[in-house]
Design a protein around this motif. Structure first.
Motif, mmCIF file in Angstrom:
data_model
loop_
_atom_site.group_PDB
_atom_site.id
_atom_site.type_symbol
_atom_site.label_atom_id
_atom_site.label_comp_id
_atom_site.label_asym_id
_atom_site.label_seq_id
_atom_site.Cartn_x
_atom_site.Cartn_y
_atom_site.Cartn_z
ATOM 1 N N UNK A 184 0.821 -1.216 0.000
ATOM 2 C CA UNK A 184 0.000 0.000 0.000
ATOM 3 C C UNK A 184 0.851 1.261 0.000
ATOM 4 N N UNK A 185 2.127 1.112 0.309
ATOM 5 C CA UNK A 185 3.032 2.259 0.381
ATOM 6 C C UNK A 185 3.831 2.446 -0.908
ATOM 7 N N UNK A 186 3.526 1.676 -1.929
ATOM 8 C CA UNK A 186 4.239 1.828 -3.197
ATOM 9 C C UNK A 186 4.069 3.249 -3.728
ATOM 10 N N UNK A 187 5.158 3.828 -4.192
ATOM 11 C CA UNK A 187 5.105 5.175 -4.740
ATOM 12 C C UNK A 187 4.722 5.146 -6.218
ATOM 13 N N UNK A 188 3.984 6.145 -6.633
ATOM 14 C CA UNK A 188 3.600 6.245 -8.033
ATOM 15 C C UNK A 188 4.503 7.233 -8.765
ATOM 16 N N UNK A 189 4.714 6.972 -10.043
ATOM 17 C CA UNK A 189 5.435 7.928 -10.875
ATOM 18 C C UNK A 189 4.517 9.086 -11.248
ATOM 19 N N UNK A 190 5.116 10.180 -11.664
ATOM 20 C CA UNK A 190 4.343 11.337 -12.070
ATOM 21 C C UNK A 190 3.503 11.012 -13.305
ATOM 22 N N UNK A 191 2.381 11.708 -13.423
ATOM 23 C CA UNK A 191 1.527 11.548 -14.597
ATOM 24 C C UNK A 191 2.307 12.011 -15.843
ATOM 25 N N UNK A 192 2.336 11.209 -16.907
ATOM 26 C CA UNK A 192 3.070 11.617 -18.108
ATOM 27 C C UNK A 192 2.411 12.806 -18.798
ATOM 28 N N UNK A 193 3.196 13.563 -19.532
ATOM 29 C CA UNK A 193 2.650 14.711 -20.246
ATOM 30 C C UNK A 193 1.673 14.270 -21.324
ATOM 31 N N UNK A 194 1.927 13.097 -21.898
ATOM 32 C CA UNK A 194 0.999 12.533 -22.882
ATOM 33 C C UNK A 194 1.105 11.019 -22.856
ATOM 34 N N UNK A 195 0.084 10.339 -23.337
ATOM 35 C CA UNK A 195 0.086 8.887 -23.393
ATOM 36 C C UNK A 195 0.224 8.432 -24.844
ATOM 37 N N UNK A 196 0.569 7.179 -25.040
ATOM 38 C CA UNK A 196 0.831 6.645 -26.371
ATOM 39 C C UNK A 196 -0.352 6.857 -27.300
ATOM 40 N N UNK A 197 -0.087 7.535 -28.429
ATOM 41 C CA UNK A 197 -1.104 7.802 -29.443
ATOM 42 C C UNK A 197 -2.343 8.502 -28.876
ATOM 43 N N UNK A 198 -2.203 9.080 -27.701
ATOM 44 C CA UNK A 198 -3.314 9.750 -27.027
ATOM 45 C C UNK A 198 -4.516 8.821 -26.877
ATOM 46 N N UNK A 199 -4.210 7.535 -26.659
ATOM 47 C CA UNK A 199 -5.255 6.513 -26.565
ATOM 48 C C UNK A 199 -5.100 5.712 -25.279
ATOM 49 N N UNK A 200 -6.225 5.273 -24.734
ATOM 50 C CA UNK A 200 -6.222 4.414 -23.555
ATOM 51 C C UNK A 200 -6.344 2.959 -24.016
ATOM 52 N N UNK A 201 -5.332 2.147 -23.718
ATOM 53 C CA UNK A 201 -5.348 0.753 -24.146
ATOM 54 C C UNK A 201 -6.154 -0.076 -23.140
#
Length: 218
Positions: A41-58
């Motif tokens: 539960x204490x795992x750290x998350x990376x920052x939100x990327x500026x953009x995602x691949x092809x601007x698509x949610x896989x």
């Protein structure tokens, strides 16, 4: 919406890396017997990327040959850190991990695994699980998500509504494919289904936003 192509070598590299990670943590036959999983539960998350691949949610995988990994991951146990959506549960059903960490730089996919978790916990078997995504049960499932994730993921019911049809199609297609191939996966075999569902039921699934190019998540 989701993209229609991915770099094959990149996909293979990702899976190879994940297998190395999985093998690296295997120090006992059953890691979870000794590990305090609350630490996840204490795992750290990376920052939100500026953009995602092809601007698509896989939200679904477009890969069709996960079976080639079966003999390499079967009953490895340990911790499975995986990237992607439904394909994680195919691999996990063979691997039988003690802990599953769905990791993706797209937070929509991270939340999708929270949706999967609610449905896995509420569906007693493969039929109920697949049926939960069908149009006739969309309202019931939507209400369940709204109730169960009210405090932790308010947008999850909306993600479900937007992507339900695509995911339902993918699950049904995958089930037909593996039934025809006679290769058991969580959608065709009740024991394998319960392997995956039990991870959610026992609180051993920890979705996080992570980027393999960064340092926190992995």
């Amino acid at each position: 919406m989701f993209g229609t192509t991915r770099n094959t070598m990149g996909t293979l590299f990702t899976y190879a890396l994940l297998l190395v990670v999985a093998l690296g943590v295997l120090t006992t036959p059953s890691l979870a017997q000794e590990l305090d999983v609350s630490a996840f539960n204490k795992l750290e998350e990376d920052e939100r990327p500026k953009e995602i691949t092809r601007k698509s949610h896989y939200v679904v995988s477009n890969e069709l040959h996960h079976h080639i990994f079966r003999k390499h991951v079967e009953d490895l146990k340990g911790v499975f850190i995986g990237v992607g959506a439904d394909q994680l549960y195919i691999i996990a059903s063979w691997m039988n991990p003690d802990v599953l960490v769905p990791l993706d730089f797209d937070s929509v996919i991270v939340d999708l695994h929270r949706i999967y978790g609610v449905i896995f916990k509420s569906a007693a078997n493969t039929k109920e699980f697949v049926d939960a995504w069908k149009t006739k049960n969309a309202g019931t499932t939507h209400a369940l998500l709204k109730k169960e994730l009210a405090e932790t993921c308010k947008r999850c019911p909306r993600i479900f509504k937007q992507n339900r049809a695509t995911i339902s199609w993918r699950l049904r297609r995958t089930k037909r494919q593996y039934t025809k191939m006679k290769v058991p996966i969580f959608l065709t075999d009740e024991a394998l289904y319960n392997r995956v569902a039990d991870l959610h039921r026992k609180g051993r699934v920890f979705p996080i936003r992570g980027d393999l190019r960064k340092e926190k998540g992995i």
